[in-house]
Scaffold this motif. Structure first.
Motif, short mmCIF file in Angstrom:
data_model
loop_
_atom_site.label_atom_id
_atom_site.label_comp_id
_atom_site.label_asym_id
_atom_site.label_seq_id
_atom_site.Cartn_x
_atom_site.Cartn_y
_atom_site.Cartn_z
N LEU A 96 45.93 -29.41 46.51
CA LEU A 96 46.22 -28.28 47.40
C LEU A 96 46.53 -26.99 46.65
N SER A 97 46.67 -27.07 45.34
CA SER A 97 47.04 -25.86 44.59
C SER A 97 45.82 -25.03 44.24
N GLY A 98 46.06 -23.93 43.54
CA GLY A 98 44.96 -23.06 43.12
C GLY A 98 44.27 -23.51 41.83
N LEU A 100 42.15 -25.83 40.79
CA LEU A 100 40.74 -26.26 40.66
C LEU A 100 39.78 -25.32 41.38
N ARG A 101 40.29 -24.22 41.94
CA ARG A 101 39.44 -23.43 42.85
C ARG A 101 38.53 -22.43 42.15
N LEU A 102 39.02 -21.82 41.08
CA LEU A 102 38.24 -20.74 40.46
C LEU A 102 37.33 -21.29 39.38
N TRP A 111 44.62 -14.03 37.10
CA TRP A 111 45.33 -13.91 38.39
C TRP A 111 46.53 -14.84 38.50
N TYR A 112 46.44 -16.02 37.85
CA TYR A 112 47.57 -16.98 37.94
C TYR A 112 48.49 -16.88 36.73
N LYS A 113 48.00 -16.23 35.67
CA LYS A 113 48.79 -16.04 34.45
C LYS A 113 49.30 -17.37 33.89
N PRO A 146 41.16 -25.28 49.73
CA PRO A 146 41.26 -23.82 49.69
C PRO A 146 42.68 -23.30 49.92
N GLY A 147 42.94 -22.09 49.47
CA GLY A 147 44.22 -21.44 49.74
C GLY A 147 44.32 -21.10 51.23
N CYS A 148 45.55 -20.85 51.66
CA CYS A 148 45.79 -20.57 53.08
C CYS A 148 45.12 -19.26 53.50
N TYR A 149 45.38 -18.18 52.77
CA TYR A 149 44.75 -16.90 53.13
C TYR A 149 43.22 -16.97 53.03
N PRO A 150 42.67 -17.55 51.94
CA PRO A 150 41.21 -17.65 51.86
C PRO A 150 40.60 -18.43 53.03
N ILE A 201 55.15 -5.86 52.69
CA ILE A 201 53.91 -6.11 51.94
C ILE A 201 54.31 -6.65 50.56
N TYR A 202 53.48 -7.53 49.99
CA TYR A 202 53.80 -8.03 48.65
C TYR A 202 52.53 -8.28 47.85
N LYS A 203 52.68 -8.38 46.53
CA LYS A 203 51.56 -8.61 45.57
C LYS A 203 50.40 -7.65 45.85
N GLU A 206 47.22 -7.48 43.77
CA GLU A 206 47.27 -8.48 42.69
C GLU A 206 47.51 -9.90 43.21
N HIS A 207 47.11 -10.12 44.46
CA HIS A 207 47.31 -11.47 45.00
C HIS A 207 46.30 -12.44 44.40
N GLN A 208 46.80 -13.63 44.02
CA GLN A 208 45.95 -14.62 43.32
C GLN A 208 44.83 -15.18 44.18
N HIS A 209 44.88 -14.96 45.49
CA HIS A 209 43.78 -15.45 46.34
C HIS A 209 42.58 -14.50 46.38
N THR A 210 42.73 -13.30 45.80
CA THR A 210 41.62 -12.32 45.83
C THR A 210 40.34 -12.88 45.17
#
Ligand SMILES: NC(=O)C1=CN([C@@H]2O[C@H](COP(=O)(O)OP(=O)(O)OC[C@H]3O[C@@H](n4cnc5c(N)ncnc54)[C@H](OP(=O)(O)O)[C@@H]3O)[C@@H](O)[C@H]2O)C=CC1
Ligand SMILES: CC(=O)N[C@@H](CCC(=O)OP(=O)(O)O)C(=O)O
Length: 344
Positions: A96-98, A100-102, A111-113, A146-150, A201-203, A206-210
Motif C-alpha cells: 500500500l505504500s509508495g 513500488l509505484r514509481l 520526491w520521497y527523499k 496506488p496512492g489515495c490522491y492518485p 494547504i500543505y506540501k 512538492e507532494h510525493q503523489h505528483t
C-alpha cells in the motif's frame, strides 16, 4: 485463501481487517506490526470479540510458507525492506505504500527523499489501479497499490486523457483529504486544534503523489506536461475530493462527456458517474470502495471541471487492495466489498 497483514495496527491495516473479517474467500491467517504479542482489541477496542488475533513478529519464512497473499500496510521506506525479504517466497504481495509505484527510481529519490527499492523489483511490480490495469493485475506477483490522491485523480481524468480531449499543459488538480490519510502517527499538523474548523494547504508543489499521477497520465497520453497538484487537509476523518480543471481542445459539451464517462466505466461497478448538474460529496462514498465522479463544461472558458470523491482508507487504500487481491485470485472484483455508504 490465507492472508497476512503487516502494519495491521495502522489505519489502513485495521481497515483491511474490517473488510477481510467478512470476506467469503480470504481468511486472516496472521497479523503483524511492531506491537508483537498485543491482541488487536488491546490496540483497537472496537475490534473486541470481532477479531481476537494477536500481533505476531514478522517471520518471513512462515508468512511465505503459510499465506497466499500478504498486504503491506506499512510506511514508505519500511515496505521496501519487507518486499526485499519476501520476493523469493511463494506469496503474492500487495504493497500500500509508495515504494513500488514509481518506475523511475530517481523520481522516488527526488520526491520521497529515501533510497529506492531495487530496479528489478520495480520492473516486475504492477500498478494496481484496478479499473485500468486488470489484465496485468490478474497475472501479477507484486502489486503497487496506488496512492489515495492518485486513485481519485486518475479515475477522474482517464477518459478525457485517453481520448486526447485535453490541452496537455492545462491540468490542475485541487485535492482535499481527511486526516486519516496521514496515518495514526501523531503530528502537529493533524492535531485536533489545528484541523478542527480549519482548512490548510500543505506540501505545495512538492507532494510525493505528483510523479505517480504524471507517470500514469503519460502512459495514457505521452504528450501530457507537468501538472499542478495541490493538497489540503479537511477537518473530517475520512474522504478525499479532487476538483480537477482541464482546458478542452475540442468544442465538447457536458452531455457528451458524461456519456463518454458512463460508457468508459460501464463495466466497472465501483465507479459511479453522476447525472448532469449533480456532483458527489465525500460522505456519499464513506466506508465504501466507490469512486463517484461528476463533471461540467464551462462554455465560457472551454474548461472542464471534474469532481471525484473516494474514501481514502477504502478505494484509496485497503478497499482497492482487496479489489486487487480479488482480481489476482480470479474472484469477482466486488467480493467482500459490497458496502453501502455510511450516511449521514
Ligand atoms: N491512510 C491512508 O489513507 C492511506 C495510506 N496509504 C499508505 O498505506 C501505508 C500505511 O498507511 P497508514 O495506515 O496511514 O499508516 P499508519 O501510520 O496508520 O500505520 C503504519 C503501520 O505500519 C506499521 N509499522 C511501522 N513501522 C514498522 C516496521 N518497521 N515493521 C513493521 N510494521 C511497521 C505500524 O505498526 P506499529 O503500530 O507497530 O508502529 C502500523 O501498523 C503507508 O505506506 C501509506 O502511505 C495509502 C493510501 C491511503
Ligand atoms: C492527509 C495526508 O497527509 N495524506 C498523506 C497521504 C500519504 C500517503 O498515502 O503516502 P504514500 O506516498 O505512501 O502514498 C499525504 O498527503 O502525504
Amino acid at each position: 485463501m490465507k492472508v497476512s497483514i503487516i502494519g495491521v495496527t495502522g489505519y489502513s491495516g485495521v481497515e483491511l481487517l474490517r473488510i477481510l473479517h467478512s470476506h467469503p474467500v480470504f481468511d486472516i491467517h496472521s497479523i503483524h506490526s511492531t506491537k508483537v504479542d498485543r491482541s488487536i482489541s488491546e490496540e483497537y477496542p472496537h475490534m473486541l470479540h470481532i477479531i481476537d488475533k494477536k500481533v505476531e513478529d514478522i517471520d518471513f519464512d512462515r508468512i511465505g510458507e503459510e499465506s497466499d497473499v500478504v498486504f503491506l500496510a506499512t510506511p514508505s521506506g519500511i515496505s521496501k525492506r519487507l518486499v526485499e525479504q519476501l520476493i523469493d517466497k511463494d506469496i503474492k504481495i500487495i504493497d500500500l505504500s509508495g515504494d513500488l509505484r514509481l518506475k523511475d527510481s530517481s523520481e522516488y529519490i527526488q520526491w520521497y527523499k529515501k533510497d529506492p527499492v531495487k530496479n528489478s523489483i520495480l520492473t516486475e511490480s504492477v500498478y494496481g489501479l484496478s479499473e485500468w490495469n486488470e489484465e496485468s493485475i490478474q497475472s501479477a506477483k507484486w502489486i503497487a497499490n496506488p496512492g489515495c490522491y492518485p486513485t481519485a485523480t486518475l479515475l477522474g481524468l482517464a477518459p478525457v486523457i485517453i481520448e486526447q480531449f485535453v490541452e496537455p499543459a492545462s491540468i490542475i488538480v485541487d485535492a482535499k483529504s481527511g486526516t486519516s490519510g496521514a496515518g495514526k502517527t501523531p503530528s502537529n499538523g493533524t492535531l485536533y486544534t489545528e484541523v478542527n474548523e480549519n482548512l490548510k494547504i500543505y506540501k505545495v508543489n512538492e507532494h510525493q503523489h505528483t510523479p505517480e499521477i504524471e507517470q500514469q497520465l503519460r502512459m495514457w497520453n505521452g504528450e501530457i506536461k507537468p501538472i499542478t497538484f495541490s493538497t489540503h487537509l479537511l477537518p473530517v476523518t475520512r474522504g478525499i475530493m479532487t476538483t480537477i480543471y482541464v482546458q478542452l481542445i475540442e468544442d465538447l459539451d457536458t452531455d457528451k462527456l458524461i456519456d463518454l464517462y458512463k460508457n468508459t466505466y460501464e463495466k466497472h461497478p465501483f465507479v459511479r458517474i453522476r447525472p448532469k448538474g449533480t456532483f458527489p460529496a465525500i460522505k456519499e462514498v464513506c466506508s465504501t470502495n466507490y469512486c463517484d465522479i461528476g463533471l461540467h463544461v464551462d462554455k465560457r472558458t472551454g474548461r472542464l471541471t471534474i469532481v471525484s470523491v473516494i474514501d481514502n482508507l477504502m478505494k484509496g487504500a485497503a478497499g482497492q487492495a482487496v479489489q486487487n487481491a480479488n482480481i489476482m485470485f480470479g474472484l469477482d472484483q466486488q467480493t467482500g466489498l459490497n458496502f453501502s455508504p455510511l450516511y449521514p
